[in-house]
Design a protein around this motif. Structure first.
Motif, PDB file in Angstrom:
ATOM      1  N   GLY A 217      22.681  33.191  43.362  1.00 36.30           N
ATOM      2  CA  GLY A 217      22.874  33.362  44.820  1.00 36.30           C
ATOM      3  C   GLY A 217      24.377  33.128  45.089  1.00 36.30           C
ATOM      4  O   GLY A 217      24.687  33.086  46.350  1.00 36.30           O
ATOM      5  N   GLN A 218      25.347  32.592  44.320  1.00 36.05           N
ATOM      6  CA  GLN A 218      26.623  32.348  44.674  1.00 36.05           C
ATOM      7  C   GLN A 218      27.123  33.816  45.123  1.00 36.05           C
ATOM      8  O   GLN A 218      26.964  34.860  44.675  1.00 36.05           O
ATOM      9  CB  GLN A 218      27.405  31.897  43.455  1.00 36.05           C
ATOM     10  N   ALA A 219      28.272  33.784  46.184  1.00 34.96           N
ATOM     11  CA  ALA A 219      28.921  35.005  46.697  1.00 34.96           C
ATOM     12  C   ALA A 219      29.645  35.824  45.739  1.00 34.96           C
ATOM     13  O   ALA A 219      30.389  35.029  45.015  1.00 34.96           O
ATOM     14  CB  ALA A 219      29.621  34.544  47.723  1.00 34.96           C
ATOM     15  N   LEU A 220      29.810  36.726  45.688  1.00 36.75           N
ATOM     16  CA  LEU A 220      30.394  37.583  44.717  1.00 36.75           C
ATOM     17  C   LEU A 220      32.275  37.309  44.675  1.00 36.75           C
ATOM     18  O   LEU A 220      32.580  37.327  43.555  1.00 36.75           O
ATOM     19  CB  LEU A 220      30.347  39.187  45.041  1.00 36.75           C
ATOM     20  N   SER A 221      32.713  37.398  45.713  1.00 36.43           N
ATOM     21  CA  SER A 221      33.957  36.759  45.810  1.00 36.43           C
ATOM     22  C   SER A 221      34.478  35.488  44.942  1.00 36.43           C
ATOM     23  O   SER A 221      35.346  35.466  44.679  1.00 36.43           O
ATOM     24  CB  SER A 221      34.708  36.789  47.333  1.00 36.43           C
ATOM     25  N   GLU A 222      33.624  34.612  45.193  1.00 34.87           N
ATOM     26  CA  GLU A 222      33.773  33.310  44.898  1.00 34.87           C
ATOM     27  C   GLU A 222      33.582  33.368  43.188  1.00 34.87           C
ATOM     28  O   GLU A 222      34.482  32.779  42.709  1.00 34.87           O
ATOM     29  CB  GLU A 222      32.563  32.521  45.345  1.00 34.87           C
ATOM     30  N   VAL A 223      32.730  34.158  43.078  1.00 38.15           N
ATOM     31  CA  VAL A 223      32.348  34.131  41.492  1.00 38.15           C
ATOM     32  C   VAL A 223      33.558  35.058  40.864  1.00 38.15           C
ATOM     33  O   VAL A 223      34.013  34.587  39.734  1.00 38.15           O
ATOM     34  CB  VAL A 223      30.970  35.055  41.167  1.00 38.15           C
ATOM     35  N   LEU A 224      34.001  36.024  41.388  1.00 42.14           N
ATOM     36  CA  LEU A 224      35.324  36.534  40.789  1.00 42.14           C
ATOM     37  C   LEU A 224      36.499  35.374  40.817  1.00 42.14           C
ATOM     38  O   LEU A 224      37.121  35.652  39.894  1.00 42.14           O
ATOM     39  CB  LEU A 224      35.552  37.819  41.702  1.00 42.14           C
ATOM     40  N   ALA A 225      36.525  34.616  41.942  1.00 45.83           N
ATOM     41  CA  ALA A 225      37.801  33.903  41.935  1.00 45.83           C
ATOM     42  C   ALA A 225      37.447  32.761  40.774  1.00 45.83           C
ATOM     43  O   ALA A 225      38.383  32.448  40.243  1.00 45.83           O
ATOM     44  CB  ALA A 225      37.750  33.200  43.134  1.00 45.83           C
ATOM     45  N   GLN A 226      36.219  32.466  40.495  1.00 42.14           N
ATOM     46  CA  GLN A 226      36.205  31.479  39.238  1.00 42.14           C
ATOM     47  C   GLN A 226      36.477  32.251  37.851  1.00 42.14           C
ATOM     48  O   GLN A 226      37.174  31.677  37.184  1.00 42.14           O
ATOM     49  CB  GLN A 226      34.616  31.073  39.277  1.00 42.14           C
ATOM     50  N   ARG A 228      38.749  34.495  37.391  1.00 38.90           N
ATOM     51  CA  ARG A 228      40.148  34.472  37.376  1.00 38.90           C
ATOM     52  C   ARG A 228      40.703  33.014  37.210  1.00 38.90           C
ATOM     53  O   ARG A 228      41.690  33.001  36.247  1.00 38.90           O
ATOM     54  CB  ARG A 228      40.800  34.644  38.786  1.00 38.90           C
ATOM     55  N   ALA A 229      40.057  32.075  37.694  1.00 36.26           N
ATOM     56  CA  ALA A 229      40.699  30.755  37.491  1.00 36.26           C
ATOM     57  C   ALA A 229      40.416  30.240  35.940  1.00 36.26           C
ATOM     58  O   ALA A 229      41.136  29.762  35.375  1.00 36.26           O
ATOM     59  CB  ALA A 229      39.924  29.728  38.252  1.00 36.26           C
ATOM     60  N   SER A 230      39.214  30.768  35.435  1.00 34.82           N
ATOM     61  CA  SER A 230      39.024  30.395  33.987  1.00 34.82           C
ATOM     62  C   SER A 230      39.833  30.892  33.086  1.00 34.82           C
ATOM     63  O   SER A 230      40.352  30.289  32.123  1.00 34.82           O
ATOM     64  CB  SER A 230      37.598  30.564  33.498  1.00 34.82           C
ATOM     65  N   LEU A 231      40.271  32.133  33.418  1.00 36.41           N
ATOM     66  CA  LEU A 231      41.098  32.916  32.584  1.00 36.41           C
ATOM     67  C   LEU A 231      42.400  32.436  32.805  1.00 36.41           C
ATOM     68  O   LEU A 231      43.283  32.291  31.556  1.00 36.41           O
ATOM     69  CB  LEU A 231      41.103  34.344  32.795  1.00 36.41           C
ATOM     70  N   THR A 232      42.826  32.175  34.000  1.00 33.41           N
ATOM     71  CA  THR A 232      44.165  31.805  33.984  1.00 33.41           C
ATOM     72  C   THR A 232      44.548  30.356  33.365  1.00 33.41           C
ATOM     73  O   THR A 232      45.529  29.986  32.672  1.00 33.41           O
ATOM     74  CB  THR A 232      44.668  31.459  35.797  1.00 33.41           C
ATOM     75  N   ASP A 233      43.551  29.588  33.643  1.00 33.46           N
ATOM     76  CA  ASP A 233      43.556  28.071  33.175  1.00 33.46           C
ATOM     77  C   ASP A 233      43.779  28.190  31.462  1.00 33.46           C
ATOM     78  O   ASP A 233      44.266  27.298  30.876  1.00 33.46           O
ATOM     79  CB  ASP A 233      42.281  27.278  33.505  1.00 33.46           C
ATOM     80  N   ALA A 234      43.102  29.178  30.833  1.00 31.35           N
ATOM     81  CA  ALA A 234      43.083  29.226  29.523  1.00 31.35           C
ATOM     82  C   ALA A 234      44.229  30.136  28.971  1.00 31.35           C
ATOM     83  O   ALA A 234      44.529  30.002  27.874  1.00 31.35           O
ATOM     84  CB  ALA A 234      41.719  30.201  29.058  1.00 31.35           C
ATOM     85  N   GLY A 235      45.195  30.493  30.134  1.00 29.65           N
ATOM     86  CA  GLY A 235      46.531  30.839  29.323  1.00 29.65           C
ATOM     87  C   GLY A 235      46.538  32.384  29.459  1.00 29.65           C
ATOM     88  O   GLY A 235      47.594  32.784  28.948  1.00 29.65           O
ATOM     89  N   LEU A 236      45.424  33.151  30.007  1.00 24.24           N
ATOM     90  CA  LEU A 236      45.667  34.449  30.106  1.00 24.24           C
ATOM     91  C   LEU A 236      46.310  35.000  31.350  1.00 24.24           C
ATOM     92  O   LEU A 236      46.470  34.311  32.319  1.00 24.24           O
ATOM     93  CB  LEU A 236      44.038  35.203  30.052  1.00 24.24           C
ATOM     94  N   VAL A 237      46.879  36.235  31.140  1.00 22.22           N
ATOM     95  CA  VAL A 237      47.558  36.753  32.393  1.00 22.22           C
ATOM     96  C   VAL A 237      46.708  37.948  32.741  1.00 22.22           C
ATOM     97  O   VAL A 237      46.508  38.960  31.912  1.00 22.22           O
ATOM     98  CB  VAL A 237      49.113  37.387  32.062  1.00 22.22           C
ATOM     99  N   ILE A 238      46.208  37.906  34.108  1.00 23.48           N
ATOM    100  CA  ILE A 238      45.170  38.906  34.427  1.00 23.48           C
ATOM    101  C   ILE A 238      45.716  40.123  34.916  1.00 23.48           C
ATOM    102  O   ILE A 238      46.902  40.192  35.711  1.00 23.48           O
ATOM    103  CB  ILE A 238      44.340  38.233  35.606  1.00 23.48           C
TER     104      ILE A 238
END
Ligand code: AMP
Length: 281
Positions: A217-226, A228-238
Motif C-alpha cells: 500500500g505504499q505510494a508509487l512515488s515513495e517506492v521509486l524514491a526508495q 533511487r536511494a538504495s542504488l545511489t547509496d550502493a554507489g550506482l549512478v542512475i
C-alpha cells in the motif's frame, strides 16, 4: 548443428525446412551467450521444428561512446553452448554481409514508446535494433521469434514493429534469467570488477523491496524514491528509475499492474533490469 556466415548459405540451409513447411523459430543475439539466451533457445526448441540463432554485434544500435569495439565476441564458446541446447543453425554474418558496401538509405523508427526510458539515454538505439531485426526477419523468415523480457522496451518495440508492418511472425517474450543472487544475466556483467559484481544485486533487491512495499500500500512515488536511494547509496549512478504500465504508458499510482524499470551505471558498466508488479484488485 550448422554454422552459416552468409545469407546465401543460410537460405540454402533453410530451404529443405521451408519446402517441407516446418516451423522455424528464431533468436537474434549479439553472442557471448549465457543462460538467459539459452532459455530463449530452449523455448524455441519446445515450440519449433527448426531453431535458428543469429550472433551479430550490430554496429548501428551502438552510440558513438558505447562499447561496440569492446563488446565480447566469443563465437566458438557460443557454438558449443548452442549445440548443447539443440540449436539447428547458427547464423554469424560479418558486418559487411549484413550491411553490404552501398550506403543504407532506409531507416525504421517506432515512435512514442522509443522516446522514453532507454530511448532517451541512447538516441538512435531502437532505430538500429528495428533495422537489424527487420533485416534478420527477412533473411530467416521465421514463424516464431523469441526475445527476452530483460530488454522489456526492446520486446515492446519489436511487437509493435511486427504488428504495424504486418510481419507474419509470432513474437514470444521469455522471462528474465537471473544469477542466484538475483542479478539479471547479461553479457555486460563480464565488464564488472569483482567488487562491483558484489554490489550489482542491489538492483534486483531494491526492485523486490519495491514490489513488496507497493503491494503493502505504499505510494508509487515513495517506492521509486526508495529504489533511487538504495542504488545511489550502493554507489550506482542512475540513468532512470521509472514505473510504466505493461504497454509502457506513464503511470502515477499503483492502481493497475506496473513494470518497474531501472538503468544505472556501476563503474563504466550500464546495467538494466525490470520487474513486473501485479496489482491484485
Ligand atoms: P543480446 O545478445 O543482449 O542482444 O540479447 C539477445 C536476446 O537475449 C534478447 O532478446 C535479450 O532480451 C535476451 N536476453 C539477454 N539477457 C537475458 C536474460 N537475463 N534473461 C532473458 N533474456 C535475456
Amino acid at each position: 548443428m550448422k554454422t552459416e556466415t552468409t545469407i546465401q548459405g543460410l537460405t540454402a540451409s533453410l530451404s529443405p525446412a521451408r519446402s517441407s513447411r516446418k516451423s522455424i523459430g528464431f533468436i537474434p543475439t549479439m553472442g557471448n551467450l549465457h543462460q538467459g539466451h539459452l532459455n530463449l533457445v530452449r523455448e524455441a526448441r519446445k515450440l519449433c521444428d527448426v531453431v535458428v540463432v543469429s550472433i551479430f554485434v550490430n554496429p548501428i544500435q551502438f552510440g558513438p561512446n558505447e562499447d561496440f569495439d569492446n563488446y565480447p565476441r566469443t563465437l566458438e564458446q557460443d557454438r558449443h553452448l548452442l549445440a548443447e541446447v539443440g540449436c539447428d543453425i547458427v547464423f554469424a554474418p560479418s558486418v559487411e554481409q549484413m550491411y553490404g558496401k552501398q550506403p543504407r538509405l532506409t531507416n525504421i523508427s517506432v515512435s512514442d514508446i522509443t522516446n522514453d526510458l532507454c530511448g532517451l539515454q541512447r538516441p538512435g538505439h531502437f532505430d538500429g535494433v528495428a533495422v537489424v531485426v527487420t533485416k534478420l526477419f527477412n533473411i530467416v523468415q521465421p514463424n516464431f521469434a523469441f526475445f527476452g523480457q530483460k530488454d522489456y522496451q526492446q520486446l515492446a518495440v519489436i511487437k509493435q514493429l511486427v504488428r504495424d508492418l504486418n510481419m507474419a511472425i509470432e513474437v514470444i517474450g521469455v522471462p528474465i534469467a537471473r544469477a542466484e543472487d538475483g542479478l539479471a544475466l547479461s553479457s555486460r556483467n563480464g565488464y564488472l570488477s569483482e567488487q562491483d559484481r558484489q554490489t550489482a544485486p542491489v538492483i534486483y533487491k531494491s526492485l523486490k523491496t519495491a514490489e513488496h512495499d507497493l503491494q503493502a500500500g505504499q505510494a508509487l512515488s515513495e517506492v521509486l524514491a526508495q529504489i533511487r536511494a538504495s542504488l545511489t547509496d550502493a554507489g550506482l549512478v542512475i540513468d532512470y528509475v521509472e514505473a510504466r504500465s505493461p504497454m509502457l504508458q506513464k503511470v502515477d499510482q499503483f492502481d493497475q499492474d506496473v513494470v518497474l524499470f531501472v538503468a544505472a551505471k556501476l563503474g563504466k558498466t550500464r546495467l538494466i533490469d525490470n520487474l513486473q508488479v501485479k496489482h491484485s484488485a
